[in-house]
Motif scaffolding. Structure first.
Motif, PDB file in Angstrom:
ATOM      1  N   ILE A 148      59.673 -27.236  40.958  1.00 57.38           N
ATOM      2  CA  ILE A 148      60.612 -26.718  39.933  1.00 57.38           C
ATOM      3  C   ILE A 148      60.297 -24.933  40.257  1.00 57.38           C
ATOM      4  N   CYS A 307      59.220 -28.055  27.124  1.00 55.44           N
ATOM      5  CA  CYS A 307      58.871 -27.455  28.235  1.00 55.44           C
ATOM      6  C   CYS A 307      59.325 -26.172  28.759  1.00 55.44           C
ATOM      7  N   ILE A 308      58.430 -25.434  29.520  1.00 53.72           N
ATOM      8  CA  ILE A 308      58.816 -24.021  29.891  1.00 53.72           C
ATOM      9  C   ILE A 308      58.877 -23.962  31.312  1.00 53.72           C
ATOM     10  N   ARG A 309      59.130 -25.264  32.042  1.00 53.64           N
ATOM     11  CA  ARG A 309      59.208 -25.193  33.466  1.00 53.64           C
ATOM     12  C   ARG A 309      58.266 -24.616  34.215  1.00 53.64           C
ATOM     13  N   CYS A 310      57.036 -24.647  34.013  1.00 54.65           N
ATOM     14  CA  CYS A 310      55.964 -24.173  34.674  1.00 54.65           C
ATOM     15  C   CYS A 310      55.710 -25.215  36.024  1.00 54.65           C
ATOM     16  N   GLY A 311      55.914 -26.273  35.849  1.00 59.41           N
ATOM     17  CA  GLY A 311      55.561 -26.979  37.339  1.00 59.41           C
ATOM     18  C   GLY A 311      53.998 -27.357  37.331  1.00 59.41           C
ATOM     19  N   ALA A 312      53.300 -27.057  36.244  1.00 57.37           N
ATOM     20  CA  ALA A 312      51.639 -27.581  36.213  1.00 57.37           C
ATOM     21  C   ALA A 312      51.509 -29.099  36.221  1.00 57.37           C
ATOM     22  N   CYS A 313      52.400 -29.582  35.508  1.00 61.58           N
ATOM     23  CA  CYS A 313      52.164 -31.365  35.650  1.00 61.58           C
ATOM     24  C   CYS A 313      52.533 -31.846  37.019  1.00 61.58           C
ATOM     25  N   VAL A 336      57.402 -34.091  34.179  1.00 64.48           N
ATOM     26  CA  VAL A 336      58.320 -33.722  33.179  1.00 64.48           C
ATOM     27  C   VAL A 336      59.898 -34.234  33.525  1.00 64.48           C
ATOM     28  N   CYS A 369      49.509 -29.136  30.311  1.00 64.15           N
ATOM     29  CA  CYS A 369      50.652 -28.766  29.887  1.00 64.15           C
ATOM     30  C   CYS A 369      50.501 -27.728  28.764  1.00 64.15           C
ATOM     31  N   PRO A 370      51.148 -26.296  29.322  1.00 59.01           N
ATOM     32  CA  PRO A 370      50.927 -25.176  28.562  1.00 59.01           C
ATOM     33  C   PRO A 370      51.440 -25.208  27.143  1.00 59.01           C
ATOM     34  N   VAL A 371      52.330 -26.108  26.926  1.00 55.85           N
ATOM     35  CA  VAL A 371      52.902 -26.366  25.714  1.00 55.85           C
ATOM     36  C   VAL A 371      52.767 -27.944  24.972  1.00 55.85           C
ATOM     37  N   ILE A 373      52.876 -31.010  25.811  1.00 59.64           N
ATOM     38  CA  ILE A 373      53.731 -32.262  25.591  1.00 59.64           C
ATOM     39  C   ILE A 373      53.110 -33.387  25.853  1.00 59.64           C
ATOM     40  N   ILE A 375      53.184 -36.107  27.565  1.00 53.34           N
ATOM     41  CA  ILE A 375      54.287 -36.889  28.372  1.00 53.34           C
ATOM     42  C   ILE A 375      53.764 -38.219  28.532  1.00 53.34           C
TER      43      ILE A 375
HETATM   44  S1  SF4 Z   1      53.405 -28.827  32.350  1.00 51.84           S
HETATM   45 FE1  SF4 Z   1      54.519 -28.978  30.538  1.00 51.84          FE
HETATM   46  S2  SF4 Z   1      55.689 -27.011  30.476  1.00 51.84           S
HETATM   47 FE2  SF4 Z   1      54.969 -27.040  32.544  1.00 51.84          FE
HETATM   48  S3  SF4 Z   1      56.501 -28.289  33.743  1.00 51.84           S
HETATM   49 FE3  SF4 Z   1      55.491 -29.994  32.675  1.00 51.84          FE
HETATM   50  S4  SF4 Z   1      56.130 -30.558  30.900  1.00 51.84           S
HETATM   51 FE4  SF4 Z   1      57.024 -28.316  31.505  1.00 51.84          FE
END
Ligand code: SF4
Lengths: 466, 204
Positions: A148, A307-313, A336, A369-371, A373, A375
């Motif tokens: 992402i 999801c804020i599309r950060c890619g950390a997951c 994600v 995940c910064p929010v 989620i 998962i």
């Molecule tokens: S870590 Fe959380 S916010 Fe970031 S891409 Fe994955 S699901 Fe989205």
């Protein structure tokens, strides 16, 4: 077919690609953790708070969406709505046609990937040029992003140098600095010639109607400095209630995405340029895109819309690290994507129903995940849905024998004894195909079944409970 | 298009209708997202100077230092906001060629661009630009070196303070260090589309 499509993909992945995806995801993840924990008194509280703000927003989209629309209109923005990918593409084209525009520069937006905007515009006689370096390389190679945030994490500099040579951007040179300079030189003239700049939005504040865009390269800033028209494609889930909430999200996004304290360019855009400013768009359009999101909102997996599309997951996921992005066969890879892609697929859900199963449920994605989620829970819900809908699940060993054994005490005891015997039999000789496949690459630990029963029995004898 | 609006909003309402209870908006103190130990009790210009360096930008305290830096880098041709030029011109020697009109057909001719900042953020080493103070968006972006003139009194301590002060300008830009990418094999390269050098000139 003996295994899931995602497993099959992994067996074809070259070792050097796997190693490079593994290394770079791991490095980003480690740096992120250090940054968050060194600088904030309570980073976990920050993640939970961000998750709560987003969840609240999603559950009040019925009031927030009309509110932000009204605010944007007073800011001088034209607001459009697109229920489907086709409608979103058509809306962009209509705006371009109305201005006699044929040239677009595009900043990175995941929504435009979802709806296939660049191809659509090209088929309709318009140029839609990607300006993010990674996306630009994806575009000239007619490839797909595999991450992402880092679209070409799967490409080596040698491949890129070859592509640049083929495209006439200079003789073969695989020095990353040279590659970057050549792209800079080529793209800056494209910005200046473009009629329209297209962006996404990382956040939209309902309170002020501002879009917040973050980029490191400065390409979205350039897309809003040279062209005279700005179009923003915005998923309906991008809202946050107030400007002050942005302080929380911006802090988390940069650290989670690229292990930076702040992304280089953070832009707060509320409308066309000021009258006195010579550069920038005179016209600004926002297109709110649904494309399956309302269905996700109605599902029991609505948390994924935070999801804020950060890619950390992706970076932390043991499956993503081994499989890399293309294994997920959709715009959103990694954990994600394993949740979102099958949901957004609508009727094509069965084709992607293997993705929720490609997880050990280790929970690392939830933890970063910064929010916040959940998962793993969402993956389980989707596995359940696949089961309810009778989606075939190749490679999954039948569990009937297990169910029988686990519900009959005598059968269980017999199996415990059998387990001990198996300690003396090489796994290869066990005549169960699933077992053979499993043990081909793994060693079984020594069987120690029955210990718990023994312990409990002893305990009950020593201290009989009332 | 209007049909799409109605269908989206009615699907949203339909999706939310079955919820027994909807999540409340949490109340919080923005203090939780501030690196307080970094800034507490310190001079903001000093913190800013230190932090911008960390993101490979540069803060200079007087015009002579700026001119020396430009000369050392060989950046002799550039643009300056016409409102700033009268004060800065005396510091520039005859080897410099500075224009106060920006010609977008010659973007590659300008090695540097000098514009006014709207402020700065100490905590993150960020320069704040907006439409009201930036004479030309392109001049703050296309040249290799961007110099933002920042008043010492315009430095915010932290992100939440800077967010609170965004105001009504349609185009508020936070720049934190030079433009950069790590797209090619994760190797960090500075100066992609925007400046490779991000400099703040602090003035009283
Ligand atoms: S870590 Fe959380 S916010 Fe970031 S891409 Fe994955 S699901 Fe989205």
């Amino acid at each position: 077919m003996r295994s899931q499509p995602i497993d099959q993909f992994v067996t074809t992945l070259p070792a050097d690609k796997r190693a490079s995806v593994y290394q770079s995801t791991k490095a980003t993840h480690e740096k992120r953790t250090k940054l968050l924990f060194d600088e904030f008194a309570d980073p976990n509280r920050l993640r939970h708070l961000a998750g709560e703000i987003k969840q609240h927003t999603l559950e009040h989209l019925d009031t927030y969406l009309p509110a932000v629309e009204a605010k944007m209109k007073t800011n001088g923005v034209t607001v459009h709505w697109a229920a489907t990918a086709d409608a979103a593409n058509a809306a962009v084209l209509a705006i371009m046609r109305a201005r006699n525009a044929t040239k677009m520069v595009k900043a990175k937006t995941m929504v435009s990937e979802e709806i296939g905007l660049a191809h659509f515009l090209e088929q309709n006689g318009c140029e839609a040029l990607e300006t993010d370096l990674g996306e630009f390389i994806v575009q000239i190679d007619d490839d797909h992003p595999s991450h992402i945030v880092r679209p070409i994490i799967h490409k080596t500099r040698r491949e890129i140098a070859t592509s640049f040579e083929r495209e006439g951007l200079g003789a073969y040179n695989d020095d990353p600095e040279t590659i970057t300079r050549r792209a800079r030189q080529f793209l800056r003239h494209k910005y200046l010639q473009a009629d329209v700049g297209l962006t996404g939005a990382n956040f939209v504040s309902v309170e002020s109607g501002r879009l917040v865009l973050v980029t490191n390269e400065g390409n979205s800033r350039f897309s809003l400095a040279a062209p005279k028209c700005h179009i923003a494609l915005v998923g309906i889930e991008k809202l946050v209630p107030r400007d002050r909430d942005l302080g929380i999200f911006l802090n988390l996004l940069a650290r989670s995405a690229t292990a930076q304290e702040l992304t280089v360019y953070t832009e707060f855009i509320s409308g066309p340029k000021s009258p006195a400013q010579p550069d920038g768009p005179e016209e600004m359009h926002v297109i709110f895109v649904d494309n399956g999101r309302t269905e996700v909102l109605a599902s029991e997996c609505r948390e994924i819309l935070r999801c804020i599309r950060c890619g950390a997951c992706l970076n932390v996921c043991p499956v993503y690290r081994q499989a890399s992005g293309h294994a997920y066969r959709s715009v959103y890879p990694g954990p994600v994507g394993a949740v979102l892609s099958p949901l957004l697929a609508g009727e094509r859900f069965p084709a992607l129903a293997d993705l929720p199963k490609a997880s050990s449920l280790c929970g690392a994605c939830n933890e970063v995940c910064p929010v916040n989620i959940p998962i793993p829970d969402l993956l389980l819900r989707l596995r359940n849905r696949a089961k309810q809908e009778n989606v075939p699940s190749p490679g999954t060993p039948p569990m009937g024998a297990w169910a029988l054994m686990a519900s009959q005490p005598t059968a269980w005891k017999a199996a415990l004894f059998g387990g001990k015997v198996l300690n003396y039999v090489p796994a290869k000789l066990i005549p169960v195909p699933a077992m053979q496949a499993w043990s081909a690459k793994r060693a079984l630990p020594e069987w120690r079944g029955g210990e718990f029963r023994k312990w409990l029995k002893n305990r009950l004898q020593k201290s009989p409970t009332p | 298009m209007n049909d799409d609006r109605e269908s989206i909003l009615s699907r949203v309402r339909g999706a939310l209708a079955p919820l027994h209870e909807r999540a409340a908006l949490p109340d919080y103190d923005t203090e939780i997202a501030v690196m307080r130990s970094l800034i507490a009790g310190r001079d903001l210009a000093e913190v800013f100077t230190e932090r911008i360096k960390r993101v490979s930008g540069l803060a200079v305290a007087d015009p002579a230092a700026l001119v020396a830096h430009l000369r050392a880098g060989g950046w002799l041709r550039g643009y300056c906001d016409p409102a700033l030029w009268p004060q800065l011109a005396p510091h520039f020697g005859p080897e410099f060629k500075v224009e106060v009109d920006y010609d977008r057909t010659r973007v590659d001719d300008y090695a540097f661009g000098i514009t006014r900042a709207a402020g700065a953020i100490a905590e993150s080493g960020t320069i704040i630009l907006n439409d009201a103070t930036t004479s030309r968006r392109l001049a703050a972006l296309a040249p290799w070196v961007h110099v933002a003139v920042v008043g010492r009194g315009q430095i915010f301590a932290d992100l939440p303070q800077a967010v609170a002060a965004i105001g009504g300008d349609p185009n508020v830009i936070w720049c934190t260090g030079p433009s950069k990418t790590a797209d090619v094999e994760g190797i960090l390269i500075e100066g992609v589309h925007g400046p490779g050098q991000q400099i703040a000139l602090l003035v009283d």
